[in-house]
Design a protein around this motif. Structure first.
Motif, PDB file in Angstrom:
ATOM      1  N   PHE A   7      19.794  35.894  54.483  1.00 31.43           N
ATOM      2  CA  PHE A   7      20.062  34.467  54.375  1.00 31.43           C
ATOM      3  C   PHE A   7      18.808  33.625  54.164  1.00 31.43           C
ATOM      4  O   PHE A   7      18.896  32.391  54.101  1.00 31.43           O
ATOM      5  CB  PHE A   7      20.783  33.976  55.638  1.00 31.43           C
ATOM      6  CG  PHE A   7      22.006  34.773  55.982  1.00 31.43           C
ATOM      7  CD1 PHE A   7      23.006  34.984  55.051  1.00 31.43           C
ATOM      8  CD2 PHE A   7      22.144  35.339  57.246  1.00 31.43           C
ATOM      9  CE1 PHE A   7      24.127  35.740  55.356  1.00 31.43           C
ATOM     10  CE2 PHE A   7      23.263  36.082  57.577  1.00 31.43           C
ATOM     11  CZ  PHE A   7      24.264  36.284  56.627  1.00 31.43           C
ATOM     12  N   LEU A  10      18.405  30.941  51.097  1.00 32.16           N
ATOM     13  CA  LEU A  10      19.675  31.004  50.374  1.00 32.16           C
ATOM     14  C   LEU A  10      20.241  29.625  50.056  1.00 32.16           C
ATOM     15  O   LEU A  10      20.921  29.442  49.054  1.00 32.16           O
ATOM     16  CB  LEU A  10      20.702  31.794  51.200  1.00 32.16           C
ATOM     17  CG  LEU A  10      22.061  32.062  50.572  1.00 32.16           C
ATOM     18  CD1 LEU A  10      21.930  32.883  49.281  1.00 32.16           C
ATOM     19  CD2 LEU A  10      22.976  32.793  51.569  1.00 32.16           C
ATOM     20  N   SER A  42      16.095  29.624  56.206  1.00 34.40           N
ATOM     21  CA  SER A  42      17.276  29.724  55.346  1.00 34.40           C
ATOM     22  C   SER A  42      17.278  28.678  54.239  1.00 34.40           C
ATOM     23  O   SER A  42      18.098  28.742  53.323  1.00 34.40           O
ATOM     24  CB  SER A  42      18.561  29.569  56.176  1.00 34.40           C
ATOM     25  OG  SER A  42      18.700  28.237  56.653  1.00 34.40           O
ATOM     26  N   ARG A 223      20.104  40.043  47.317  1.00 32.24           N
ATOM     27  CA  ARG A 223      19.278  38.848  47.183  1.00 32.24           C
ATOM     28  C   ARG A 223      18.408  38.873  45.932  1.00 32.24           C
ATOM     29  O   ARG A 223      18.005  37.804  45.443  1.00 32.24           O
ATOM     30  CB  ARG A 223      18.427  38.665  48.431  1.00 32.24           C
ATOM     31  CG  ARG A 223      19.238  38.284  49.668  1.00 32.24           C
ATOM     32  CD  ARG A 223      20.145  37.049  49.427  1.00 32.24           C
ATOM     33  NE  ARG A 223      19.433  35.954  48.846  1.00 32.24           N
ATOM     34  CZ  ARG A 223      18.686  35.091  49.517  1.00 32.24           C
ATOM     35  NH1 ARG A 223      18.564  35.231  50.828  1.00 32.24           N
ATOM     36  NH2 ARG A 223      18.065  34.112  48.899  1.00 32.24           N
ATOM     37  N   LEU A 241      28.273  30.626  59.310  1.00 34.88           N
ATOM     38  CA  LEU A 241      27.613  31.869  59.712  1.00 34.88           C
ATOM     39  C   LEU A 241      27.616  32.024  61.232  1.00 34.88           C
ATOM     40  O   LEU A 241      27.804  33.129  61.751  1.00 34.88           O
ATOM     41  CB  LEU A 241      26.181  31.896  59.182  1.00 34.88           C
ATOM     42  CG  LEU A 241      26.022  32.052  57.674  1.00 34.88           C
ATOM     43  CD1 LEU A 241      24.544  32.010  57.289  1.00 34.88           C
ATOM     44  CD2 LEU A 241      26.654  33.346  57.169  1.00 34.88           C
TER      45      LEU A 241
END
Length: 252
Positions: A7, A10, A42, A223, A241
């Motif tokens: 993450f 992201l 993140s 990713r 999340l």
């Protein structure tokens, strides 16, 4: 621990774009806050329309910025901005200086594959619109799966824009629009051969379990392909999340 690698970076901050439409004077200090928060790892760059770049520079941002150009727009450097990328909805990228990668928003359909061929073996990414303010702005599972699979076959990384505010595929109770989930896209990127299956999954429990079962190699592959998505709310994906047990402050 910091934010899990899956993450990190992201969530590109698209708070000044619809439907958020946050004024720059509010969005800039909010972004500074994100970069000081426990979930800072993140957060990706701050997205800003190129036409407002001067206004943004006057606010003296000290964080990375990605400029979004109109179709056919040319990139013009703006003093005071740390520009780490340029995005444009067009069939060709503008001329960009060395070290500033481009992101080309591509249409779904027959032209997609030719355009991806042009992006292959370059430093640039594809960009896919996954939602919007009307039902036809949302690609079908088949359309998005074909696009992501084609990127994987050519080694072209991509980001997504619009519509991915939540982790899990769902039907919006107000509009009736079918929204893709960013966890669905991550799993499709991790295993392109099963992209359609991953994109169609509606169970948060199943998605969380599948994400938790990814090997380090699969997570890295995901990713490398799916690099980021623009969201007008950093809080919404983080809350999803957390609800799924995939990210908590204890990860710090």
């Amino acid at each position: 621990m910091s934010v899990p690698p899956l993450f990190r970076g992201l969530f590109d901050d698209a708070s000044v774009f619809p439907p958020g439409d946050l004024p720059l004077g509010e969005a800039v200090p909010a972004h500074r806050g994100h970069r000081l928060a426990w979930y800072a790892d993140s957060v990706g760059p701050f997205l800003c329309g190129a036409g407002r770049a001067g206004e943004l520079a006057a606010l003296r941002p000290e964080f990375p910025v990605a400029l979004v150009l109109p179709p056919g727009g040319e990139y013009v450097p703006v003093p005071g901005l740390d520009v780490v990328g340029v995005e444009v909805a067009a069939t060709v990228l503008p001329r960009l200086p060395a070290g500033v990668p481009g992101c080309l928003e591509l249409p779904y359909g027959e032209d997609l594959f030719k355009l991806l061929d042009q992006l292959a073996d370059t430093a640039h990414r594809a960009k896919f619109r996954t939602g919007g303010l009307t039902a036809d702005a949302f690609p079908t599972v088949a359309e998005l799966a074909a696009a992501l699979t084609a990127c994987a076959e050519r080694g072209v990384p991509y980001k997504c824009t619009a519509g991915l505010h939540h982790a899990v595929r769902h039907t919006d109770p107000v509009t009736g629009f079918e929204h893709h989930g960013f966890l669905n896209v991550l799993l499709a990127a991790a295993d392109p051969d099963r992209a359609a299956e991953a994109l169609g999954e509606r169970s948060g429990t199943a998605l969380a379990s599948a994400v938790g079962s990814l090997t380090d190699r699969q997570a890295a592959l995901a990713r490398l392909s799916f690099t980021a998505f623009g969201t007008c709310s950093i809080a919404e994906p983080l809350a999803d999340l957390a609800e799924l047990g995939l990210l908590t402050q204890e990860n710090r």
